[in-house]
Design an enzyme around this catalytic site. Structure first.
Site, short mmCIF file in Angstrom:
data_model
loop_
_atom_site.label_atom_id
_atom_site.label_comp_id
_atom_site.label_asym_id
_atom_site.label_seq_id
_atom_site.Cartn_x
_atom_site.Cartn_y
_atom_site.Cartn_z
N HIS A 117 0.82 -1.17 -0.02
CA HIS A 117 0.10 0.00 -0.05
C HIS A 117 0.84 1.28 0.11
O HIS A 117 2.05 1.23 0.18
CB HIS A 117 -0.89 -0.01 1.26
CG HIS A 117 -0.32 0.18 2.58
ND1 HIS A 117 0.60 -0.66 3.09
CD2 HIS A 117 -0.19 1.21 3.41
CE1 HIS A 117 0.94 -0.27 4.28
NE2 HIS A 117 0.68 0.82 4.34
N ASP A 119 0.69 5.00 2.26
CA ASP A 119 -0.14 5.49 3.31
C ASP A 119 -1.07 6.52 2.73
O ASP A 119 -0.65 7.61 2.11
CB ASP A 119 1.03 6.15 4.22
CG ASP A 119 1.73 4.96 4.87
OD1 ASP A 119 1.17 3.92 4.94
OD2 ASP A 119 2.74 5.54 5.42
N HIS A 265 4.90 0.27 0.31
CA HIS A 265 5.30 -0.47 1.48
C HIS A 265 4.46 -1.71 1.95
O HIS A 265 3.15 -1.72 1.86
CB HIS A 265 6.11 0.30 2.60
CG HIS A 265 4.80 1.17 3.36
ND1 HIS A 265 4.54 2.16 2.68
CD2 HIS A 265 4.61 0.76 4.56
CE1 HIS A 265 3.57 2.68 3.59
NE2 HIS A 265 3.40 1.86 4.76
N ARG A 280 4.59 6.33 14.21
CA ARG A 280 4.80 6.71 12.83
C ARG A 280 4.18 8.25 12.98
O ARG A 280 3.26 8.44 13.35
CB ARG A 280 4.19 5.93 11.90
CG ARG A 280 4.37 6.26 10.58
CD ARG A 280 3.38 5.35 9.73
NE ARG A 280 2.21 6.17 9.50
CZ ARG A 280 1.11 5.62 8.63
NH1 ARG A 280 1.19 4.46 8.32
NH2 ARG A 280 -0.01 6.36 8.75
C1 SIN Z 1 2.74 0.95 7.69
O1 SIN Z 1 2.92 2.46 7.69
O2 SIN Z 1 2.10 0.65 6.86
C2 SIN Z 1 3.37 0.31 8.85
C3 SIN Z 1 4.50 -0.04 8.35
C4 SIN Z 1 5.30 -1.00 9.09
O3 SIN Z 1 4.82 -1.32 10.34
O4 SIN Z 1 6.58 -1.50 9.06
#
Ligand code: SIN
Length: 290
Positions: A117, A119, A265, A280
């Site tokens: 995906h 973000d 990612h 995050r």
């Molecule tokens: C995310 O922002 O999707 C989480 C990424 C992660 O937990 O490595």
């Protein structure tokens, strides 16, 4: 490999390395990601360090900073150097409105980001980038890696005929598709937006494929069947070509900064029943450039 695929790979892998003076920047794979050392993110960066971090981010799209001991204020200060902090959406019930807690335990009903995906791509103005600071990793130090894909190269490795077909199209990104299994707070308006299918990076103008399996639901210029087949093919390109990827193995105190404008990612959930925790912070971006 087809000749056009080799040419695309060759162009990316033979680009010269920037001559850094204040940082050490080591590529993770030839096409995406770099480990950056020589900088303590708990302190103010010098002007030259900032300039070099910006160059490394532009060139590698995913930057990995190890062994950082950061407070939330340090994290926010570093993120704030790249733009306005983005409020978490939907807002967290408590705590800092700019910090998304990423916590996975054996009891987790949902595992954040466990699929390819970008973000917030359903927002009208998706985020510029995200910075995830992980402080707790699965024991015994295995699993919980995150994979990243270079979406410039995903586009550039398509055949010229496919690129011409995709160039003028748009795509719908629908939060309702990504939020399946999760109930947003009452009154929350689930985002839904139409973006160019082939976008351009706002800083380099380089084209990229802007479609991801979590959010992208439809190419409105095509019939539903055509749209489904084409999107599935494009999602398979992202997931199924390791040559586009790098993989980050987390250690406690690692901060990773990725560019949501050109990277997808996937946080790999392979560590049940262990716990993984991080925070995050995202940075506001602008409309997706066509
Ligand atoms: C995310 O922002 O999707 C989480 C990424 C992660 O937990 O490595």
């Amino acid at each position: 490999m087809e000749q056009y695929e080799l040419e695309a790979l060759e162009a990316v892998t033979t680009r010269p390395a920037h001559p850094y003076r204040t940082l050490t920047v080591q590529r993770i794979t030839p096409v995406i990601g770099a480990e950056v050392s020589g900088v303590d993110l708990s302190k103010e960066l010098s002007t030259e360090q900032w300039e070099e971090v910006v160059i490394a981010f532009r060139d590698h799209h995913v930057l990995v900073f190890r062994d950082q001991l950061l407070t939330s204020d340090d994290h926010k200060r570093f993120a704030g150097g790249f733009g306005e902090l983005r409020p978490v959406d939907p807002p967290p019930p408590e705590g800092d409105p700019h910090i998304l807690e990423i916590r996975t335990t054996a009891a987790a009903a949902n595992v954040a980001g466990n699929g390819w995906h970008t973000d917030g791509s359903a927002d009208a103005e998706p985020s510029l980038g995200s910075m995830l600071y992980i402080t707790e990793v699965p024991e015994p130090g295995r699993g919980g890696d995150t994979m990243f894909a270079n979406m410039h190269l995903a586009y550039e490795m398509l055949s010229p005929a496919m690129r011409s077909l995709l160039d003028p199209l748009t795509a719908i990104h629908d939060g309702a598709q990504a939020f399946q299994g999760y109930t947003p707070p009452e009154g929350y308006v689930v985002p839904r937006s139409e973006h160019p299918l082939i976008a351009r990076h706002p800083e380099t103008d380089r084209k990229l494929l802007y479609a991801n399996r979590a959010y992208t639901s439809r190419i409105p210029q095509l019939s539903p069947q055509e749209s489904r087949a084409l999107l599935d093919m494009l999602f398979d390109v992202t997931a199924g070509r390791p040559v586009l990827h790098c993989r980050v193995h987390w250690t406690p105190g690692t901060l990773v900064f990725w560019d949501n404008r050109c990277v997808q990612h996937h946080a790999i959930y392979d560590y049940y029943p262990y716990t993984r925790y991080g925070q995050r912070i995202a940075i506001n971006g602008g409309a997706v450039k066509g």
